[in-house]
Design a protein around this motif. Structure first.
Motif, PDB file in Angstrom:
ATOM      1  N   ARG A 172      40.485  42.987  32.624  1.00  0.00           N
ATOM      2  CA  ARG A 172      40.553  44.146  33.504  1.00  0.00           C
ATOM      3  C   ARG A 172      40.427  43.724  34.974  1.00  0.00           C
ATOM      4  O   ARG A 172      41.165  44.194  35.843  1.00  0.00           O
ATOM      5  CB  ARG A 172      39.430  45.131  33.161  1.00  0.00           C
ATOM      6  N   THR A 173      39.520  42.794  35.239  1.00  0.00           N
ATOM      7  CA  THR A 173      39.265  42.367  36.611  1.00  0.00           C
ATOM      8  C   THR A 173      40.451  41.631  37.207  1.00  0.00           C
ATOM      9  O   THR A 173      40.797  41.824  38.379  1.00  0.00           O
ATOM     10  CB  THR A 173      38.023  41.457  36.664  1.00  0.00           C
ATOM     11  N   THR A 174      41.110  40.799  36.416  1.00  0.00           N
ATOM     12  CA  THR A 174      42.223  40.024  36.962  1.00  0.00           C
ATOM     13  C   THR A 174      43.414  40.909  37.320  1.00  0.00           C
ATOM     14  O   THR A 174      44.216  40.568  38.194  1.00  0.00           O
ATOM     15  CB  THR A 174      42.655  38.921  35.972  1.00  0.00           C
ATOM     16  N   LEU A 175      43.521  42.099  36.681  1.00  0.00           N
ATOM     17  CA  LEU A 175      44.650  42.996  36.923  1.00  0.00           C
ATOM     18  C   LEU A 175      44.318  44.161  37.840  1.00  0.00           C
ATOM     19  O   LEU A 175      45.191  44.669  38.543  1.00  0.00           O
ATOM     20  CB  LEU A 175      45.161  43.560  35.596  1.00  0.00           C
ATOM     21  N   ASP A 176      43.081  44.597  37.836  1.00  0.00           N
ATOM     22  CA  ASP A 176      42.713  45.842  38.486  1.00  0.00           C
ATOM     23  C   ASP A 176      42.737  45.733  40.007  1.00  0.00           C
ATOM     24  O   ASP A 176      42.445  44.679  40.573  1.00  0.00           O
ATOM     25  CB  ASP A 176      41.318  46.273  38.042  1.00  0.00           C
ATOM     26  N   ALA A 177      43.062  46.868  40.654  1.00  0.00           N
ATOM     27  CA  ALA A 177      43.032  46.978  42.117  1.00  0.00           C
ATOM     28  C   ALA A 177      43.821  45.842  42.752  1.00  0.00           C
ATOM     29  O   ALA A 177      45.026  45.759  42.605  1.00  0.00           O
ATOM     30  CB  ALA A 177      41.591  47.010  42.604  1.00  0.00           C
ATOM     31  N   ARG A 178      43.134  44.944  43.436  1.00  0.00           N
ATOM     32  CA  ARG A 178      43.772  43.768  44.033  1.00  0.00           C
ATOM     33  C   ARG A 178      43.786  42.675  42.976  1.00  0.00           C
ATOM     34  O   ARG A 178      42.760  42.053  42.697  1.00  0.00           O
ATOM     35  CB  ARG A 178      42.975  43.306  45.242  1.00  0.00           C
ATOM     36  N   PRO A 179      44.937  42.406  42.307  1.00  0.00           N
ATOM     37  CA  PRO A 179      44.966  41.389  41.252  1.00  0.00           C
ATOM     38  C   PRO A 179      44.519  40.031  41.773  1.00  0.00           C
ATOM     39  O   PRO A 179      44.624  39.743  42.972  1.00  0.00           O
ATOM     40  CB  PRO A 179      46.441  41.361  40.825  1.00  0.00           C
ATOM     41  N   GLY A 180      44.033  39.182  40.880  1.00  0.00           N
ATOM     42  CA  GLY A 180      43.572  37.867  41.303  1.00  0.00           C
ATOM     43  C   GLY A 180      43.010  37.071  40.139  1.00  0.00           C
ATOM     44  O   GLY A 180      43.058  37.513  38.984  1.00  0.00           O
ATOM     45  N   PRO A 181      42.459  35.890  40.403  1.00  0.00           N
ATOM     46  CA  PRO A 181      42.012  34.996  39.337  1.00  0.00           C
ATOM     47  C   PRO A 181      40.597  35.283  38.834  1.00  0.00           C
ATOM     48  O   PRO A 181      39.741  35.760  39.577  1.00  0.00           O
ATOM     49  CB  PRO A 181      42.067  33.614  40.010  1.00  0.00           C
ATOM     50  N   VAL A 182      40.395  34.974  37.567  1.00  0.00           N
ATOM     51  CA  VAL A 182      39.081  35.010  36.924  1.00  0.00           C
ATOM     52  C   VAL A 182      38.899  33.696  36.174  1.00  0.00           C
ATOM     53  O   VAL A 182      39.839  33.221  35.523  1.00  0.00           O
ATOM     54  CB  VAL A 182      38.953  36.197  35.943  1.00  0.00           C
ATOM     55  N   GLN A 183      37.720  33.097  36.279  1.00  0.00           N
ATOM     56  CA  GLN A 183      37.451  31.820  35.607  1.00  0.00           C
ATOM     57  C   GLN A 183      36.328  32.002  34.588  1.00  0.00           C
ATOM     58  O   GLN A 183      35.287  32.588  34.889  1.00  0.00           O
ATOM     59  CB  GLN A 183      37.066  30.743  36.622  1.00  0.00           C
ATOM     60  N   LEU A 184      36.563  31.500  33.366  1.00  0.00           N
ATOM     61  CA  LEU A 184      35.559  31.578  32.307  1.00  0.00           C
ATOM     62  C   LEU A 184      35.325  30.191  31.710  1.00  0.00           C
ATOM     63  O   LEU A 184      36.274  29.506  31.339  1.00  0.00           O
ATOM     64  CB  LEU A 184      36.022  32.524  31.196  1.00  0.00           C
ATOM     65  N   ASP A 185      34.056  29.802  31.621  1.00  0.00           N
ATOM     66  CA  ASP A 185      33.683  28.578  30.912  1.00  0.00           C
ATOM     67  C   ASP A 185      33.609  28.858  29.414  1.00  0.00           C
ATOM     68  O   ASP A 185      33.179  29.937  28.994  1.00  0.00           O
ATOM     69  CB  ASP A 185      32.312  28.078  31.380  1.00  0.00           C
TER      70      ASP A 185
END
Length: 220
Positions: A144-157
Motif C-alpha cells: 500500500r505504501t509503495t503505491l499510495d499518494a506519492r509512489p516510491g520505494p519500500v525496503q524489507l529485510d
C-alpha cells in the motif's frame, strides 16, 4: 503451514508481479526465489544491484504493478541504494527485499554488518524487518505504501531465521487494484471540470510532470 517467503510470493503474484530483478544472497532471498519460481514468476539476474532496482522501476512505471528487486546482505544493500534513490526521486513504486542476519546476531557478528534501516531511512517511504507474527500486515502495508499518494520505494529485510517460519493463515486481498482504483478514478466530477476547461480553451496545452502516471493495465 505457509512459510513467510511463500506468503510473500503469493501476495506478489496476486498484485500482478511477473518479474523479480537483482543479485540474491545466500539467505532469505534464495528461499524467496524458490517460492516465486514455483508461482511462475521470472527472476532476472543483474550485474549490479542499482541496475536491478532501475529495471524494476521501469517495469513498475510501464505496468502500474510494483517493481521488485532482491539484494544480498549489507554490501548488496549498499550497492542498491543508488537505484532506491532513483525510485524515490522518480516516484516509482519499488519493493526491495534484502537478506539480513537473524535477530540479535548483528550484536555479535563482526563481518558485513550494516544498519539497513538507517541507510534507507531518507530514501524510502518505509523500511522494516519482516517477522512471521506480523508478516501479513507488514506486507500489506509495504504494498500500500509503495503505491499510495506519492509512489516510491519500500525496503524489507528478510532475516535468515524468519524466511522459513510458518505464518498463521489469514484472508488475502489485492492491494494494488484498490489503491490504483482510488488514484485513477477518484473525484470524477473534478476531472470532468478540468477536461471541460481544456476543451474550452483557445490554445490547448497539457503539461505532464512528475506526478502524472499512466497505467496501461485495465482496472476492473
Amino acid at each position: 503451514m505457509t512459510a513467510v517467503v511463500e506468503l510473500i510470493s503469493t501476495m506478489l503474484k496476486r498484485e500482478g508481479v511477473r518479474y523479480l530483478f537483482g543479485i540474491p544472497g545466500g539467505g532469505g532471498t534464495i528461499d524467496l526465489l524458490d517460492a516465486t519460481e514455483k508461482d511462475g514468476m521470472q527472476f532476472v539476474l543483474n550485474s549490479h544491484e542499482t541496475a536491478s532496482a532501475i529495471m524494476a522501476c521501469v517495469v513498475a512505471e510501464l505496468t502500474g504493478v510494483p517493481g521488485v528487486a532482491l539484494t544480498a546482505i549489507s554490501p548488496g544493500v549498499a550497492n542498491v541504494a543508488n537505484g532506491v534513490a532513483y525510485a524515490y526521486l522518480e516516484r516509482a513504486p519499488l519493493l526491495i527485499f534484502s537478506d539480513s542476519y537473524p535477530r540479535g546476531a548483528s550484536e555479535v557478528v563482526l563481518r558485513q554488518t550494516l544498519n539497513h534501516r538507517q541507510l534507507f531511512q531518507s530514501i524510502t517511504k518505509w523500511t522494516a524487518s519482516l517477522s512471521s507474527e506480523w508478516a501479513h500486515e507488514m506486507l500489506r502495508r509495504a504494498l500500500r505504501t509503495t503505491l499510495d499518494a506519492r509512489p516510491g520505494p519500500v525496503q524489507l529485510d528478510i532475516p535468515d531465521d524468519v524466511a522459513q517460519q510458518s505464518v498463521v493463515e489469514k484472508p488475502l486481498h489485492a492491494v494494488s487494484k484498490q489503491v490504483l482504483t482510488r488514484l485513477y478514478a477518484e473525484e470524477p466530477a473534478g476531472l470532468t471540470r478540468v477536461v471541460t476547461r481544456i476543451w474550452g480553451a483557445k490554445t490547448r496545452m497539457i503539461i505532464a510532470g512528475d506526478s502524472i502516471f499512466l497505467a496501461n493495465r485495465p482496472i476492473d
